[in-house]
Design a protein around this motif. Structure first.
Motif, short mmCIF file in Angstrom:
data_model
loop_
_atom_site.label_atom_id
_atom_site.label_comp_id
_atom_site.label_asym_id
_atom_site.label_seq_id
_atom_site.Cartn_x
_atom_site.Cartn_y
_atom_site.Cartn_z
N GLY A 1 0.80 -1.45 0.12
CA GLY A 1 0.10 -0.39 0.22
C GLY A 1 0.74 0.91 -0.13
N THR A 2 0.00 2.45 -0.14
CA THR A 2 0.86 3.51 0.36
C THR A 2 0.11 4.66 1.67
OG1 THR A 2 -0.69 4.38 -1.46
CG2 THR A 2 1.18 3.79 -2.40
N LEU A 3 1.02 5.54 1.87
CA LEU A 3 0.18 6.86 2.41
C LEU A 3 -0.63 7.46 1.77
CD1 LEU A 3 3.94 7.34 4.20
CD2 LEU A 3 2.08 6.00 5.33
N LEU A 4 -1.83 6.85 2.28
CA LEU A 4 -3.28 8.31 1.96
C LEU A 4 -2.99 7.67 0.96
CD1 LEU A 4 -1.73 11.58 2.90
CD2 LEU A 4 -3.53 10.11 4.25
N GLY A 5 -2.72 6.79 0.56
CA GLY A 5 -2.95 5.61 -0.67
C GLY A 5 -3.21 6.21 -1.93
N PHE A 6 -2.44 7.19 -1.75
CA PHE A 6 -1.81 7.74 -3.17
C PHE A 6 -0.94 6.92 -4.41
CE2 PHE A 6 -1.44 11.87 -1.43
CZ PHE A 6 -1.59 12.61 -2.30
N GLY A 7 -1.32 6.65 -5.67
CA GLY A 7 -1.19 5.93 -6.71
C GLY A 7 -2.09 5.75 -7.78
N GLU A 8 -1.46 5.56 -9.02
CA GLU A 8 -1.89 5.65 -10.14
C GLU A 8 -3.25 5.33 -10.36
OE1 GLU A 8 -0.60 4.34 -14.80
OE2 GLU A 8 -0.31 3.01 -13.48
N ARG A 9 -3.75 6.72 -11.01
CA ARG A 9 -5.55 6.21 -10.91
C ARG A 9 -6.15 6.45 -9.57
NH1 ARG A 9 -4.54 2.23 -13.34
NH2 ARG A 9 -5.61 0.72 -12.56
N THR A 10 -7.12 5.34 -9.51
CA THR A 10 -7.59 5.50 -7.91
C THR A 10 -7.09 5.42 -6.90
OG1 THR A 10 -8.30 3.86 -8.12
CG2 THR A 10 -10.21 5.56 -9.27
N GLY A 11 -6.08 5.12 -7.01
CA GLY A 11 -4.74 4.79 -5.37
C GLY A 11 -4.93 3.93 -5.16
N ASN A 12 -3.69 3.12 -4.69
CA ASN A 12 -3.48 2.17 -3.83
C ASN A 12 -4.12 1.83 -2.78
OD1 ASN A 12 -0.54 2.23 -5.27
ND2 ASN A 12 -1.67 1.12 -5.95
N THR A 13 -3.83 1.00 -1.86
CA THR A 13 -5.00 0.44 -0.87
C THR A 13 -4.42 1.17 0.11
OG1 THR A 13 -4.78 -1.28 -1.65
CG2 THR A 13 -5.39 -1.69 1.13
N PRO A 14 -4.55 2.52 1.12
CA PRO A 14 -3.74 3.17 2.56
C PRO A 14 -3.61 2.17 2.96
CG PRO A 14 -5.99 4.28 1.94
CD PRO A 14 -5.74 2.77 1.01
N ILE A 15 -2.07 3.27 3.40
CA ILE A 15 -1.96 2.22 5.15
C ILE A 15 -2.25 2.11 6.11
CG2 ILE A 15 1.07 2.31 5.70
CD1 ILE A 15 2.51 1.40 3.28
N GLU A 16 -2.22 3.87 6.21
CA GLU A 16 -2.66 3.31 7.14
C GLU A 16 -4.74 2.49 7.98
OE1 GLU A 16 -4.62 6.86 4.30
OE2 GLU A 16 -2.71 6.12 5.18
N ALA A 17 -5.13 2.65 6.76
CA ALA A 17 -6.68 1.87 6.50
C ALA A 17 -5.98 0.01 7.36
CB ALA A 17 -7.41 1.96 5.53
N LEU A 18 -5.19 -0.01 6.20
CA LEU A 18 -4.36 -1.79 6.29
C LEU A 18 -3.51 -1.41 7.89
CD1 LEU A 18 -2.14 -2.26 3.17
CD2 LEU A 18 -4.12 -3.13 4.14
N LEU A 19 -3.19 -1.07 8.47
CA LEU A 19 -2.50 -1.17 10.03
C LEU A 19 -3.64 -0.93 10.98
CD1 LEU A 19 -0.20 2.19 9.95
CD2 LEU A 19 0.49 -0.58 10.40
N ILE A 20 -5.03 -0.39 10.69
CA ILE A 20 -6.40 -0.94 11.37
C ILE A 20 -7.06 -1.81 10.87
CG2 ILE A 20 -8.52 -0.05 11.77
CD1 ILE A 20 -6.17 1.94 12.59
N GLU A 21 -6.75 -2.64 9.87
CA GLU A 21 -7.44 -3.41 9.78
C GLU A 21 -6.27 -4.95 9.70
OE1 GLU A 21 -10.38 -5.56 7.17
OE2 GLU A 21 -9.61 -3.88 7.43
#
Length: 436
Positions: A268-288
């Motif tokens: 994932g990436t911090l804040l979900g930044f990524g191409e087009r609609t973005g990647n999995t947000p790392i902050e969300a992954l941590l909570i998951e």
């Protein structure tokens, strides 16, 4: 292998939204004992925003390290190596000496790119191995046999140099799983055993087409994709990663599903930044991750620090409704909700956001907030709890609530600012606030 591309037109007609096809089959869950996160903020994340400076990368890498916690939940962070600035940033982060996250590289499956990895002394590199016929036939102009041979040549070169290869199966959710993906991953697992060096596989849902629904068919089914690889190739969860995109609003659900069915790492990436609609947000992954494992060793208040860094240092305004980091994510506006919060904030708060994110529950004061909302705002400002709180039936609260209603008589639609409310509180609650 086929001489013609398999484009799965029953699922991907292109002239209509993709179809979700069901075959009725199901597979068992297989959550690994060890699940973890990997980062691509400085690779895929930089493809969706102005490039970070070296100093900004260094500061964000420090935040990733702190978010990794004592158990190293964020294992790795990948970097481009193409420009002098890319290499300087990677060196700067490597020199910090952190065990987690480990600095890794990303290259195309060409030998001149591999030379950069050897020169940098990086111990692991991602290798772009586009896997669907959309990419093999239509982008690369190759047959499957030609593509596989090129990919394997680079993997073998990495192994010969003692570098851990990580194959990025681009567009895997539009690929021929039994006809291309499984034969390729089988060969990778054989090379791993022969060399004694782990060969990793990253499953890239490049177009966000993966689905988690029971009974969905390949190649879109995340459960069946992961299950097939584990059962048919023998690859273990610690060597599997999931890299998703959010084109169909499924990025976090697919990530959690990949974990649940046997993938060890989610990228994932911090804040979900990524191409087009973005990647999995790392902050969300941590909570998951914490939800799956019960691990509470992570200092989750760093999530708030990270979001503040993006706003303060990078000039990025986090969308206000973004979970965990947006200004409004734990702020209620409805009076009936505020009334419940006054009695017990657990009624309308997802968890103790004050403790876990350094983000206490808030209330927007509008004409919909009522006396309960005004009282909540007053008690938050005064840091009053329990029996010390000012009751919503207090005469000053009543008068201040009437004043709030007056502000909306001419059609105002925005919430009242703290400055406006402090001025009113000074007039109607002078015992607690200085008049303004």
């Amino acid at each position: 292998m086929t001489a013609q591309p398999e484009l799965f037109r029953d699922q991907f007609p292109y002239t209509a939204p993709p179809r979700i096809v069901f075959d009725g089959g199901d597979v068992p869950t297989a959550l690994p004992d060890d699940i973890f996160i990997t980062d691509t903020t400085f690779r895929d994340g930089q493809q969706a925003r102005p490039p970070y400076t070296v100093d900004q990368i260094s500061a964000l890498f420090d935040l990733l390290h702190r978010l990794s916690g004592p158990n190293g939940v964020i294992r790795q962070s990948e970097f481009f190596l193409y420009s002098p600035k890319d290499r300087e940033a990677a060196y700067r982060c490597m020199e910090k000496g952190y065990r987690f996250p480990e600095v890794t590289a990303w290259i195309r499956a060409v030998k001149q790119d591999f030379a950069l990895v050897k020169e940098m002394g990086v111990k692991e590199t991602g290798i772009l191995t586009s896997i669907s016929d959309y990419h093999i036939f239509q982008k690369l102009g190759m047959t499957r046999e030609q593509a596989m041979r090129q990919y394997l040549d680079i993997v073998e070169a990495a192994l010969a140099a003692g570098i851990r290869p990580r194959c990025h199966l681009e567009d895997v959710t539009r690929a021929d799983i039994p006809g291309m993906v499984i034969p390729f991953v089988k060969r990778l697992t054989e090379l791993s055993k022969e060399s004694g060096i782990p060969v990793k596989v990253r499953l890239c849902d490049t177009m966000g087409l993966g689905v988690s629904y029971p009974g969905a068919a390949l190649p879109r089914s995340v459960p069946k994709l992961v299950h097939a690889l584990r059962m048919e190739t023998g690859i273990t969860g610690d060597l599997l990663e999931w890299h998703g995109h959010n084109d169909f609003y499924k990025v976090l659900t697919n990530a959690g599903t990949a974990w649940l069915y046997g993938v060890g790492g989610i990228n994932g990436t911090l804040l979900g930044f990524g191409e087009r609609t973005g990647n999995t947000p790392i902050e969300a992954l941590l909570i998951e991750y914490m939800g799956f494992t019960g691990d509470t060793s992570i200092d989750t208040t760093v999530i708030t620090e990270m979001a503040e860094f993006f706003e303060r240092e990078l000039g990025y305004e986090v969308p206000p409704m973004t979970p965990f980091v947006g200004r409004q994510f734990n702020v209620t506006s409805a009076g009936i909700h505020a009334d419940g919060v006054v009695k017990n904030e657990e009624i309308y708060n997802i968890f103790d956001t004050g403790k876990l994110l350094n983000r206490p529950l808030g209330v927007h004061v509008t004409d919909k907030a009522g006396a309960a909302g005004v009282a909540f705002w007053v008690n938050r400002q005064l840091k009053l709890e329990g029996e010390a709180r000012v009751d919503k039936r207090h005469e000053g609260i009543k008068r201040m609530t009437e004043w709030v209603a007056e502000q909306y008589k001419d059609g105002r639609t925005t919430s009242l600012s703290d400055a406006e409310l402090l001025g009113a509180a000074g007039r109607y609650l002078p015992k607690y606030f200085s008049a303004r």
